[in-house]
Design an enzyme around this catalytic site. Structure first.
Site, PDB file in Angstrom:
ATOM      1  CG  ASN A 139      -0.232  -0.146   2.511  1.00  0.00           C
ATOM      2  OD1 ASN A 139       0.578   0.703   2.876  1.00  0.00           O
ATOM      3  ND2 ASN A 139      -0.483  -1.230   3.225  1.00  0.00           N
TER       4      ASN A 139
ATOM      5  N   GLY B  99      -2.967 -10.109   3.172  1.00  0.00           N
ATOM      6  CA  GLY B  99      -2.639 -10.737   1.897  1.00  0.00           C
ATOM      7  C   GLY B  99      -1.166 -11.057   1.736  1.00  0.00           C
TER       8      GLY B  99
ATOM      9  CG  ASP C  11       2.163  -5.564   2.395  1.00  0.00           C
ATOM     10  OD1 ASP C  11       3.390  -5.713   2.497  1.00  0.00           O
ATOM     11  OD2 ASP C  11       1.584  -4.488   2.612  1.00  0.00           O
TER      12      ASP C  11
HETATM   13  N1  AR6 Z   1       1.935 -15.760  -2.167  1.00  0.00           N
HETATM   14  C1  AR6 Z   1       1.450 -15.447  -3.385  1.00  0.00           C
HETATM   15  N2  AR6 Z   1       0.275 -14.819  -3.578  1.00  0.00           N
HETATM   16  C2  AR6 Z   1      -0.446 -14.485  -2.480  1.00  0.00           C
HETATM   17  C3  AR6 Z   1      -0.001 -14.759  -1.168  1.00  0.00           C
HETATM   18  C4  AR6 Z   1       1.254 -15.433  -1.026  1.00  0.00           C
HETATM   19  N3  AR6 Z   1       1.762 -15.735   0.167  1.00  0.00           N
HETATM   20  N4  AR6 Z   1      -0.935 -14.305  -0.293  1.00  0.00           N
HETATM   21  C5  AR6 Z   1      -1.925 -13.768  -1.019  1.00  0.00           C
HETATM   22  N5  AR6 Z   1      -1.641 -13.887  -2.348  1.00  0.00           N
HETATM   23  P1  AR6 Z   1      -3.521  -8.973  -1.920  1.00  0.00           P
HETATM   24  P2  AR6 Z   1      -3.859  -6.388  -3.305  1.00  0.00           P
HETATM   25  C6  AR6 Z   1      -2.413 -13.439  -3.508  1.00  0.00           C
HETATM   26  O1  AR6 Z   1      -4.797  -8.788  -1.197  1.00  0.00           O
HETATM   27  O2  AR6 Z   1      -5.180  -6.820  -3.828  1.00  0.00           O
HETATM   28  C7  AR6 Z   1      -2.500  -5.508   1.674  1.00  0.00           C
HETATM   29  O3  AR6 Z   1      -3.107  -5.279   2.892  1.00  0.00           O
HETATM   30  C8  AR6 Z   1      -3.884 -13.179  -3.337  1.00  0.00           C
HETATM   31  O4  AR6 Z   1      -4.621 -14.405  -3.373  1.00  0.00           O
HETATM   32  O5  AR6 Z   1      -2.357  -9.492  -1.173  1.00  0.00           O
HETATM   33  O6  AR6 Z   1      -2.889  -5.728  -4.233  1.00  0.00           O
HETATM   34  C9  AR6 Z   1      -1.578  -4.378   1.239  1.00  0.00           C
HETATM   35  O7  AR6 Z   1      -0.934  -3.789   2.347  1.00  0.00           O
HETATM   36  C10 AR6 Z   1      -4.175 -12.321  -4.549  1.00  0.00           C
HETATM   37  O8  AR6 Z   1      -4.313 -13.152  -5.706  1.00  0.00           O
HETATM   38  O9  AR6 Z   1      -3.029  -7.585  -2.616  1.00  0.00           O
HETATM   39  C11 AR6 Z   1      -2.534  -3.427   0.595  1.00  0.00           C
HETATM   40  O10 AR6 Z   1      -3.179  -2.616   1.541  1.00  0.00           O
HETATM   41  C12 AR6 Z   1      -2.880 -11.507  -4.712  1.00  0.00           C
HETATM   42  O11 AR6 Z   1      -1.900 -12.166  -3.881  1.00  0.00           O
HETATM   43  C13 AR6 Z   1      -3.538  -4.343  -0.076  1.00  0.00           C
HETATM   44  O12 AR6 Z   1      -3.509  -5.553   0.683  1.00  0.00           O
HETATM   45  C14 AR6 Z   1      -2.990 -10.060  -4.286  1.00  0.00           C
HETATM   46  O13 AR6 Z   1      -3.836  -9.944  -3.149  1.00  0.00           O
HETATM   47  C15 AR6 Z   1      -3.144  -4.690  -1.493  1.00  0.00           C
HETATM   48  O14 AR6 Z   1      -4.171  -5.420  -2.080  1.00  0.00           O
END
Ligand code: AR6
Length: 164
Positions: free
Chosen positions: A22, A30, A32
């Site tokens: 973010n 997620g 992050d």
């Molecule tokens: N390895 C690979 N992919 C993953 C993992 C992992 N360990 N964990 C989740 N995913 P998101 P965004 C996938 O929500 O939408 C955070 O709070 C997940 O299934 O991680 O860009 C940040 O600080 C999805 O397909 O990121 C921001 O505030 C993908 O990663 C916000 O979330 C992205 O999901 C960013 O949201």
């Protein structure tokens, strides 16, 4: 060469993993959250020292306890329906991350599906932008990994690759 994998990105032995961060680089849920937990608290300190990253841009830190050599933190757009420049910003995340990795001389890089979790970007639309962006950099990298967290996402990427 674009490799589609279903994996936890924190486990990959690769030069660079990309984080879907973010703008405040404060960590979160997620991918992050997973990256910050696996890297250890020094990653938060490194992010705090940088302080801010605008949507569509990218910054680089060390990877600390991760097997990767570095982490690139990029900030995807929050999906609000598609007419607020989301596609341009998402493409910019991939481009900025590739350019930063290249500027540091890294040859391999793995991306999660940026913006498709908490930020709500429709996965099929995001997969198209991800694969198109990756194809522009296949000559500049030895290895590009599209790291999916579900079989459904991997299927979207594979389908897009077949269309190309
Ligand atoms: N390895 C690979 N992919 C993953 C993992 C992992 N360990 N964990 C989740 N995913 P998101 P965004 C996938 O929500 O939408 C955070 O709070 C997940 O299934 O991680 O860009 C940040 O600080 C999805 O397909 O990121 C921001 O505030 C993908 O990663 C916000 O979330 C992205 O999901 C960013 O949201």
């Amino acid at each position: 060469m674009i490799e589609v994998r279903i994996a936890d990105i924190t486990t990959l032995e690769i030069d660079v993993i990309v984080n879907a961060a973010n703008e405040g680089l404060l960590g979160g849920g997620g991918v992050d959250g997973a990256i910050h937990r696996a890297a250890g608290p020094a990653l938060s300190d490194a992010c705090r020292a940088i302080g801010h990253c605008p949507t569509g841009s990218a910054v680089l830190t060390e990877a600390f306890r991760l097997p990767a050599k570095a982490v690139i933190h990029t900030v995807g757009p929050i999906w609000t329906g598609g007419s607020a420049g989301e596609a341009v910003l998402l493409a910019s995340c991939y481009r900025a991350s590739f350019e930063l990795a290249r500027a540091h001389g890294f040859g391999s890089i793995a991306f999660p599906a940026i913006s498709t979790g908490i930020y709500g970007y429709p996965p099929a639309l995001a997969a198209g932008i991800a694969i198109d962006s990756m194809q522009r950099y296949t000559a500049a990298f030895d290895r590009i990994v599209a790291c999916c967290f579900s079989a459904a996402d991997a299927e979207l990427y594979e389908r897009r690759l077949e269309e190309c």
